[in-house]
Scaffold this motif. Structure first.
Motif, PDB file in Angstrom:
ATOM      1  N   GLU A  63     -73.140  11.434 -38.984  1.00 10.60           N
ATOM      2  CA  GLU A  63     -71.933  10.713 -39.414  1.00 10.60           C
ATOM      3  C   GLU A  63     -71.565  11.127 -40.845  1.00 10.60           C
ATOM      4  O   GLU A  63     -70.397  11.338 -41.158  1.00 10.60           O
ATOM      5  N   ARG A  83     -70.046  14.564 -40.811  1.00 12.05           N
ATOM      6  CA  ARG A  83     -68.660  14.533 -40.326  1.00 12.05           C
ATOM      7  C   ARG A  83     -67.708  13.956 -41.371  1.00 12.05           C
ATOM      8  O   ARG A  83     -66.584  14.425 -41.531  1.00 12.05           O
ATOM      9  N   ARG A 107     -64.527  15.713 -43.057  1.00 12.62           N
ATOM     10  CA  ARG A 107     -63.209  15.089 -43.019  1.00 12.62           C
ATOM     11  C   ARG A 107     -62.570  15.094 -44.417  1.00 12.62           C
ATOM     12  O   ARG A 107     -61.418  15.458 -44.586  1.00 12.62           O
ATOM     13  N   ASP A 166     -62.542  19.103 -40.717  1.00 12.50           N
ATOM     14  CA  ASP A 166     -63.021  18.494 -39.467  1.00 12.50           C
ATOM     15  C   ASP A 166     -62.165  18.873 -38.263  1.00 12.50           C
ATOM     16  O   ASP A 166     -62.675  19.120 -37.176  1.00 12.50           O
ATOM     17  N   GLY A 196     -63.321  20.800 -34.969  1.00 14.22           N
ATOM     18  CA  GLY A 196     -63.109  20.138 -33.690  1.00 14.22           C
ATOM     19  C   GLY A 196     -62.498  21.045 -32.624  1.00 14.22           C
ATOM     20  O   GLY A 196     -62.684  20.823 -31.426  1.00 14.22           O
ATOM     21  N   TYR A 238     -69.835  21.955 -34.620  1.00 16.18           N
ATOM     22  CA  TYR A 238     -70.701  22.158 -35.790  1.00 16.18           C
ATOM     23  C   TYR A 238     -71.805  23.192 -35.540  1.00 16.18           C
ATOM     24  O   TYR A 238     -72.422  23.685 -36.478  1.00 16.18           O
TER      25      TYR A 238
END
Ligand code: ADP
Ligand code: ADP
Length: 229
Positions: free
Chosen positions: A108, A111, A115, A120, A124, A130
């Protein structure tokens, strides 16, 4: 939040050619100070001294009142985060490159750093996300994408002091804007020293210091320096 202070710092790479001639400034806790000035003025030398790649000839560099001459380089690296000018990625996955140095971070947290660094959505879109290999044998990232991976790594480390050395100078305008936004978020509320070429990239800095031939020749905010012409 840490405080960085340069006190009458003199420095020469070779004795007969002084590069810094009595540089004094402070980066207060949580503030952003930008050093601008012509090429060769000694700007990058300031960041090299802060990392103890070289020692001042005279004067002192203090972090929270402690002379860095008494601090191990390895300890300094933990306190000072650097977003480098040229980012070289490890030949491993994107995730590895973001997490490097913060192996305890949760997925988390990784990520969230991606972001904030605005990478991100790009990740994606990759089938392997990743786990996508990058570097020599992996996916070729653009300069801007590499830079944002480096920014994500810096965000994850959350160093008390941040040094940004010409981080956006070599990039095209669109990418520069995105990276500038990401860097603004990294530096907000953090003790930040920005080494920059152009006044236009440091509009939001709390203080701008103009260095010329190793001396501080002006200081102020963006508006006051523009008035000086
Ligand atoms: P800036 O970042 O403002 O462009 P630098 O701090 O990189 O300037 O360099 C200041 C001066 O120091 C330049 O004249 C440069 O040629 C000189 N210099 C930089 N590194 C070295 C070195 N390792 N040995 C000798 N001179 C150097
Ligand atoms: P403040 O401390 O005033 O809230 P920030 O810490 O968010 O402001 O950022 C200060 C300013 O420093 C940013 O608005 C930006 O213009 C500038 N800045 C940040 N990173 C860089 C960088 N890598 N290169 C040039 N300028 C930068």
């Amino acid at each position: 939040q840490a405080v960085v202070r340069f006190e009458d710092v003199h420095f020469a790479y070779i004795p007969e050619r002084p590069i810094l001639k009595g540089v004094t400034f402070e980066v207060p806790a949580g503030h952003t100070v930008a050093i601008v000035g012509p090429s060769g003025a000694g700007k990058s030398t300031i960041s090299r001294l802060l990392f103890r790649f070289y020692e001042p000839t005279s004067g002192r560099i203090l972090i929270d009142g402690q002379n860095i001459a008494d601090v191990q380089q390895t300890s300094l690296r933990k306190v000072i985060g650097m977003v480098p000018q040229d980012t070289v990625l490890f030949n491993d996955t994107i995730g590895y490159n973001i997490q490097y140095g913060r192996w305890d971070a949760t997925p988390e947290e990784v990520r969230e750093a991606a972001r904030l660094a605005q990478i991100d959505r790009f990740i994606g879109l990759l089938p392997e996300g990743y786990d996508t290999p990058v570097g020599e044998r992996g996916l070729k990232l653009s300069g801007g994408e590499k830079q944002r991976v480096a920014i994500a790594r810096t965000i994850l480390k959350a160093p008390p002091i941040l040094v940004l050395d010409e981080a956006t100078s070599a990039l095209d305008t669109f990418t520069e804007k995105e990276i500038q936004d990401a860097l603004d978020r990294v530096s907000r509320g953090r003790t930040t020293l920005v080494i920059a070429h152009r006044l236009s990239t440091v509009i939001g800095a709390d203080e701008i210091i103009v260095l010329d031939q190793g001396r501080v020749v002006e200081r102020g905010n963006h508006a006051s320096l523009l008035e000086l012409g």
